[in-house]
Design a protein around this motif. Structure first.
Motif, PDB file in Angstrom:
ATOM      1  N   PHE A  78     -57.488  -6.524 -68.099  1.00 37.23           N
ATOM      2  CA  PHE A  78     -57.153  -6.407 -66.685  1.00 37.23           C
ATOM      3  C   PHE A  78     -57.567  -5.025 -66.173  1.00 37.23           C
ATOM      4  O   PHE A  78     -57.583  -4.047 -66.928  1.00 37.23           O
ATOM      5  CB  PHE A  78     -55.656  -6.596 -66.458  1.00 37.23           C
ATOM      6  CG  PHE A  78     -55.201  -8.026 -66.513  1.00 37.23           C
ATOM      7  CD1 PHE A  78     -55.064  -8.777 -65.349  1.00 37.23           C
ATOM      8  CD2 PHE A  78     -54.908  -8.632 -67.718  1.00 37.23           C
ATOM      9  CE1 PHE A  78     -54.649 -10.086 -65.391  1.00 37.23           C
ATOM     10  CE2 PHE A  78     -54.491  -9.953 -67.785  1.00 37.23           C
ATOM     11  CZ  PHE A  78     -54.356 -10.681 -66.613  1.00 37.23           C
ATOM     12  N   LYS A  79     -57.869  -4.951 -64.887  1.00 30.93           N
ATOM     13  CA  LYS A  79     -58.151  -3.671 -64.256  1.00 30.93           C
ATOM     14  C   LYS A  79     -56.850  -2.963 -63.924  1.00 30.93           C
ATOM     15  O   LYS A  79     -55.909  -3.574 -63.412  1.00 30.93           O
ATOM     16  CB  LYS A  79     -58.965  -3.886 -62.979  1.00 30.93           C
ATOM     17  CG  LYS A  79     -60.343  -4.481 -63.213  1.00 30.93           C
ATOM     18  CD  LYS A  79     -61.068  -4.710 -61.893  1.00 30.93           C
ATOM     19  CE  LYS A  79     -62.444  -5.314 -62.114  1.00 30.93           C
ATOM     20  NZ  LYS A  79     -63.127  -5.594 -60.818  1.00 30.93           N
TER      21      LYS A  79
ATOM     22  N   LYS B  75     -56.220  -0.822 -61.595  1.00 33.09           N
ATOM     23  CA  LYS B  75     -55.897  -0.787 -60.170  1.00 33.09           C
ATOM     24  C   LYS B  75     -55.227  -2.088 -59.720  1.00 33.09           C
ATOM     25  O   LYS B  75     -54.364  -2.074 -58.834  1.00 33.09           O
ATOM     26  CB  LYS B  75     -57.156  -0.526 -59.343  1.00 33.09           C
ATOM     27  CG  LYS B  75     -58.189  -1.645 -59.388  1.00 33.09           C
ATOM     28  CD  LYS B  75     -59.354  -1.364 -58.438  1.00 33.09           C
ATOM     29  CE  LYS B  75     -60.336  -2.525 -58.416  1.00 33.09           C
ATOM     30  NZ  LYS B  75     -61.450  -2.286 -57.471  1.00 33.09           N
ATOM     31  N   ASP B  76     -55.617  -3.207 -60.348  1.00 32.18           N
ATOM     32  CA  ASP B  76     -55.000  -4.489 -59.990  1.00 32.18           C
ATOM     33  C   ASP B  76     -53.549  -4.539 -60.446  1.00 32.18           C
ATOM     34  O   ASP B  76     -52.676  -5.036 -59.731  1.00 32.18           O
ATOM     35  CB  ASP B  76     -55.786  -5.641 -60.617  1.00 32.18           C
ATOM     36  CG  ASP B  76     -57.170  -5.797 -60.001  1.00 32.18           C
ATOM     37  OD1 ASP B  76     -57.370  -5.301 -58.873  1.00 32.18           O
ATOM     38  OD2 ASP B  76     -58.046  -6.404 -60.647  1.00 32.18           O
TER      39      ASP B  76
ATOM     40  N   ARG C 174     -51.438  -2.164 -58.253  1.00 30.09           N
ATOM     41  CA  ARG C 174     -51.129  -2.771 -56.957  1.00 30.09           C
ATOM     42  C   ARG C 174     -50.121  -3.907 -57.127  1.00 30.09           C
ATOM     43  O   ARG C 174     -49.208  -4.067 -56.326  1.00 30.09           O
ATOM     44  CB  ARG C 174     -52.408  -3.290 -56.306  1.00 30.09           C
ATOM     45  CG  ARG C 174     -52.196  -3.867 -54.915  1.00 30.09           C
ATOM     46  CD  ARG C 174     -53.469  -4.429 -54.317  1.00 30.09           C
ATOM     47  NE  ARG C 174     -54.488  -3.391 -54.165  1.00 30.09           N
ATOM     48  CZ  ARG C 174     -55.623  -3.349 -54.843  1.00 30.09           C
ATOM     49  NH1 ARG C 174     -55.898  -4.294 -55.726  1.00 30.09           N
ATOM     50  NH2 ARG C 174     -56.492  -2.370 -54.647  1.00 30.09           N
ATOM     51  N   ALA C 175     -50.264  -4.677 -58.200  1.00 28.94           N
ATOM     52  CA  ALA C 175     -49.394  -5.831 -58.419  1.00 28.94           C
ATOM     53  C   ALA C 175     -47.939  -5.422 -58.604  1.00 28.94           C
ATOM     54  O   ALA C 175     -47.021  -6.125 -58.160  1.00 28.94           O
ATOM     55  CB  ALA C 175     -49.865  -6.618 -59.638  1.00 28.94           C
TER      56      ALA C 175
ATOM     57  N   LEU D  16     -50.275 -10.696 -58.733  1.00 29.48           N
ATOM     58  CA  LEU D  16     -51.719 -10.538 -58.640  1.00 29.48           C
ATOM     59  C   LEU D  16     -52.210 -11.347 -57.453  1.00 29.48           C
ATOM     60  O   LEU D  16     -52.321 -12.576 -57.513  1.00 29.48           O
ATOM     61  CB  LEU D  16     -52.389 -11.014 -59.929  1.00 29.48           C
ATOM     62  CG  LEU D  16     -52.096 -10.162 -61.179  1.00 29.48           C
ATOM     63  CD1 LEU D  16     -52.635 -10.848 -62.421  1.00 29.48           C
ATOM     64  CD2 LEU D  16     -52.696  -8.774 -61.031  1.00 29.48           C
TER      65      LEU D  16
ATOM     66  N   ALA E 264     -55.073 -11.695 -55.971  1.00 29.88           N
ATOM     67  CA  ALA E 264     -56.330 -12.430 -56.081  1.00 29.88           C
ATOM     68  C   ALA E 264     -56.152 -13.760 -56.800  1.00 29.88           C
ATOM     69  O   ALA E 264     -56.877 -14.713 -56.555  1.00 29.88           O
ATOM     70  CB  ALA E 264     -57.373 -11.583 -56.815  1.00 29.88           C
TER      71      ALA E 264
END
Length: 695
Positions: free
Chosen positions: A344-345, A347-348, A351-352, A375, A377
């Motif tokens: 996983f990134k 930054k994702d 943010r999550a 998440l 997205a």
């Protein structure tokens, strides 16, 4: 003498950095702010007038928002009143054309309310609202809660969204103590009665409720959380589970730019409707064409320059990623794993989880902290485990757990989704379990309904199935080593999912144990007595922990407490004493009120004692446990007195994990034909003298 300047290095990384510096102002202008919001820890009329719109007769006094008149002012009429207070700034809540919005803004509200009845019967209620303007409808007192009136109630043109806290029963209400989701009308689309959760909105005393209202625009999901605070200042964390969940497309209800605030009303019955503290966070949506792009085009920056800037940004990003993931130990281990788990990134995940916000914290253990994340997205919820010990130990913890859980696949295990190692953080991502951990339902306070019997039996059976898979069905033997209620998660259907493999270890099939070099792993009350002597974990020690779980599920009590259970420090000793006296069913959780299957309860209690046998060789194995729970095999005979722990016992483990025969101090079979252990009398056994079991 002149100085010669050295040539600039021409590495791709340096060029990327140089280009990034040249175009940094433009790039920065293209990055939108992620969230807007505000915070009021208290309220003051002199300092808050510039930020809050107070629509009379509402006012700010006593460090609170008085949505209806405050009785401290004797000149105010408290009957048949309604009021509103808003934050003055509107927020953009969806983007795109009205007929086909492209994005819905997420938002979180947190506030503390106090509803105090002035008359013997309270009335009418308080609401958190999202409205198109800051006007107060005429004649919106009584059952209209300051939201609508007789003319406008139910009109789609209201563009009104509210979560009501209702204290008076109208004909259309379920009772006089509920919350509801209101859309353009005071006839709620969805209600939740609060008495079932142990909440009374307006008792005849000062009581404070901390409320969280969270809307996920990606999933179009609204969740409401509540907890009873000790005072007006919030101190308790957000509960693990929402009290109300509703599917909601805000673009179909509210205007694109709307206001957040509160409304309330009184009728012939009166109450004080106070808000003490209010925090808001709203996802910021783009406002038309990005300003940075307009400036860029206006000054004639060519597309090639923008492309170079993008390439520079990409180069730096890739460089940082390589540096962050350069640990050869971790990368080597990951490459050696069959079916490398997803990366996983960072930054994702950041943010999550709201930058790992404390409000999203699900739990904490010796190895790290677990956060709830969304998440956007993928339109899904996850649980993100952040390892928090020192750097070296965290890497060991991370790799140990990842290598164990990566290949495990079972319907009663929490699924691993992937990992992340960036910005100095080690993260594992698991599937989110919406009903949290088992202990949150077994050891819950009066404000939460306890688990029914059918759920309890199903949960024990699920954990047994998972343990059987780890011990006997997987291609390696896996020892969990930390079986307890807080490590058993519950999915949306209350199916058990065994989790937290931080202590788990895989052992070769020809071995029987795993030696813990740093001490005895586990938790007090779940650790098998032989582990205190050997420092080794075995399948039998896992069975002992499972026995403790069975007893806590059936009894609704923790396996160990300083206060004791009728003179016993350990739950198992108390249950065994009831078994001795022929009163074992008295151990069943009183909160069930007798609503349970007697034979199933007896079976579980006896199985719990069998798994808790002080002699490891006498405990049933997982195939037998699964058969017992299915009802196809009877529970083994459990002796009336708890046998004393003796050492050494049968099957003493050698240093390499093999077994050697030792003359047993008890005469017994492995399982199924009854036990004939060496008994001790009550007088000679220290357990019956209010002390801990001998070890």
């Amino acid at each position: 003498m002149g100085r010669t300047l050295a040539p600039l290095p021409a590495s791709p990384t340096f060029l990327s950095l140089l280009l990034l510096l040249l175009f940094l102002p433009l790039i920065c202008q293209l990055q939108p702010v992620e969230a807007l919001g505000f915070q009021f820890n208290t309220f003051d009329p002199s300092s808050n007038q510039s930020t809050l719109s107070v629509i009379p007769p509402a006012l700010i006094s006593n460090n609170a928002l008085q949505i209806t008149p405050d009785s401290a002012n004797v000149n105010l009429n408290l009957k048949n009143q309604s009021g509103r207070i808003f934050y003055k700034q509107s927020f953009k809540l969806w983007d795109g054309p009205p007929e086909a919005p492209t994005k819905l803004a997420s938002f979180n509200a947190s506030f503390v309310i106090n509803i105090f009845p002035i008359t013997s019967t309270p009335g009418e209620g308080l609401a958190f609202i999202v409205a198109p303007d800051q006007n107060l409808p005429a004649a919106s007192f009584g059952g209209y809660l300051g939201l609508t009136n007789a003319t406008s109630n139910g009109n789609a043109s209201n563009h009104l969204l509210a979560v009501e806290f209702d204290t008076f029963k109208q004909d259309y209400d379920p009772d006089a103590n509920h919350i509801g989701l209101d859309i353009n009308s005071v006839r709620s689309n969805q209600t939740v009665s609060l008495a079932d959760h142990g909440f009374d909105l307006a008792p005849n005393r000062a009581i404070y409720f901390h409320v969280w209202i969270e809307y996920d625009g990606g999933r179009k999901l609204l969740e409401v959380y509540m907890i009873n605070e000790n005072g007006s200042t919030p101190t308790k964390p957000k509960p693990a589970f929402p009290i109300m969940t509703a599917s909601l497309d805000t673009s179909k209800v509210v205007t694109q730019n709307s206001y957040f605030g509160f409304a309330a009303s009184t009728g012939d019955n009166t109450e004080l409707n106070c808000v003490l503290g209010w925090n808001m966070t709203v996802e910021e949506l783009p406002k038309g064409t990005p300003a940075g792009l307009v400036i860029g085009l206006a000054v004639g920056i060519p597309a090639a320059a923008l492309a170079l800037a993008g390439a520079a940004f990409l180069g730096v990003w890739l460089w940082r990623r390589r540096v962050a993931a350069s640990d050869p130990n971790i990368l080597g281990t990951l490459k050696s794993l069959p079916g490398t788990p997803r990366e996983f990134k960072f930054k994702d995940l950041k943010r999550a989880t709201g930058n790992f916000d404390e409000r999203n914290k699900l739990g904490q253990g010796g190895f790290g902290v677990v956060y709830k994340g969304v998440l956007a997205a993928e339109n899904g919820q996850v649980a993100v485990k952040k390892f928090s010990r020192d750097e070296l130990k965290s890497k060991d913890d991370f790799l140990a757990e990842l290598t164990i859980i990566n290949r495990l696949r079972h319907r009663h295990l929490v699924p691993l989704l992937g990992w992340c190692h960036q910005n100095g953080m080690l993260l594992l991502v698991y599937d989110f379990m919406p009903n949290g951990s088992l202990d949150g339902h077994i050891f819950c306070g009066p404000e939460k309904q306890t688990l029914g019997w059918s759920h309890r039996y199903k949960i024990v059976s699920g954990v047994a199935s998972a343990l059987h898979y780890l011990h006997d069905e997987y291609d390696q033997k896996v020892l969990h080593r930390d079986l307890k209620a807080s490590n058993i998660m519950l999915d949306s259907n209350f199916n058990a999912r065994l989790g937290d493999f931080g202590l788990a270890r895989a052992i070769d099939n020809e071995k029987t144990s795993y030696a813990e070099l740093e001490g005895v792993p586990g938790t007090v009350g779940y650790i098998a007595p032989e582990c205190l002597h050997t420092g080794k974990a075995t399948r039998e020690s896992d069975i002992f922990g499972f026995g403790a779980v069975i007893l806590e599920v059936v009894c609704g009590q923790r396996p160990w407490t300083k206060g004791g259970y009728s003179g016993f420090q350990f739950l198992v000793d108390w249950v065994w004493s009831l078994h001795r006296d022929g009163r074992i069913l008295e151990a069943v959780d009183e909160r069930l009120g007798g609503d349970y299957e007697v034979e199933e309860a007896r079976r579980l209690l006896l199985l719990g004692l069998a798994c808790s046998h002080p002699i490891a060789a006498e405990r049933p194995n997982t195939p037998a446990i699964v058969q017992i729970l299915s009802g196809s095999v009877d529970v083994p005979r459990v002796p009336p007195f708890k046998p004393a722990f003796v050492w050494p016992s049968v099957s003493l483990l050698t240093e390499d994990g093999d077994t050697t025969d030792v003359t047993p101090m008890t005469s017994s079979s492995r399982f199924g034909s009854g036990w004939t252990p060496r008994f001790v009398s009550k007088e000679s056994d220290s357990r019956y003298n209010n002390s801990s079991p001998p070890v």
